[in-house]
Design an enzyme around this catalytic site. Sequence first.
Site, PDB file in Angstrom:
ATOM      1  N   ASP A   1       0.486  -1.361   0.029  1.00  0.00           N
ATOM      2  CA  ASP A   1       0.127   0.021   0.162  1.00  0.00           C
ATOM      3  C   ASP A   1       1.014   1.575  -0.173  1.00  0.00           C
ATOM      4  OD1 ASP A   1      -3.171   1.183   0.865  1.00  0.00           O
ATOM      5  OD2 ASP A   1      -1.194   2.412   1.775  1.00  0.00           O
TER       6      ASP A   1
ATOM      7  N   HIS B   1      -7.490   9.661  -0.770  1.00  0.00           N
ATOM      8  CA  HIS B   1      -6.668   9.966   0.327  1.00  0.00           C
ATOM      9  C   HIS B   1      -7.868   9.926   1.565  1.00  0.00           C
ATOM     10  CE1 HIS B   1      -2.840   9.358   1.792  1.00  0.00           C
ATOM     11  NE2 HIS B   1      -2.964   8.760   2.603  1.00  0.00           N
TER      12      HIS B   1
END
Length: 276
Positions: free
Chosen positions: A50, A110
Amino acid sequence: MGANGEQATRTLSNGAEIPVLGLGVWQVRDGRECERAVAAALETGYRLIDTAQAYRNEASVGRAIRSSGIPREEIFLTTKFYPGSRDPFAEAQRSLERLGTDYLDLYLIHWPQRGPTWAWPGMERASEAGLARAIGVSNFSAAELRELSKVSQIPAAVNQIQFSPFEYRRSLVEACEDAGVVAQAYSPLGTGRHLDDPVVGRIASATGRTPAQVLIRWAIQKGLSVIPKSTHRERIEENFAVFDFDLDEDAVAALDALDTTNQTADALARRQKWWS
């Protein structure tokens, strides 16, 4: 779940399998440090990596993946759209160039800067064009997930959230589950703050495990995918060794009781939000 981490997955809304344990590279310096961490994780058996545009280390992640010799299709790769930018589709293309790959397994917003819905059409374009096999969000509250669901043609597959026994966002996880969204835990160790807690230490001693293993195992038993960050090979290996034991009910209850959020449906406390 078996002892093999590769077999431990959650099924996303698009049918893909996401590993329940991966390596996060937030605050990992671009270059050799990041490449070594990703290489160590892949050698250990991790198959979920990630990263994010805001981390500025996508190129290093991509180099480490290519150098590993592991087929790309065996690795679940996530990056995140920086919402200070304007076009998720164009930024996905740039991420793919930096990562040196043709597709993302998961592309997340995000955080919900400027609201939870404006970026979603661009995320859907990235999905429809094959740049991202699944799309989702990060740091979205239950209310923001509901707003997004009203306008989305492609549903969010994942909500990546700050989650640990000390930030036990139970109501948010339940909202994710109700919406068919897999919750994923970042900062499960509290960026190291939680490792010295006496309750965590007592459970670690009783189970013959490290505090980090206890915290990661707790989040996995709550049904989340978990992405602890480390740059040290020995800790990366220790963090992966969580599939051959279970925390009993008493241990889970003691960890649950550490929560400081009142089991909130919010993604972050108001004072923690870094966007307006």
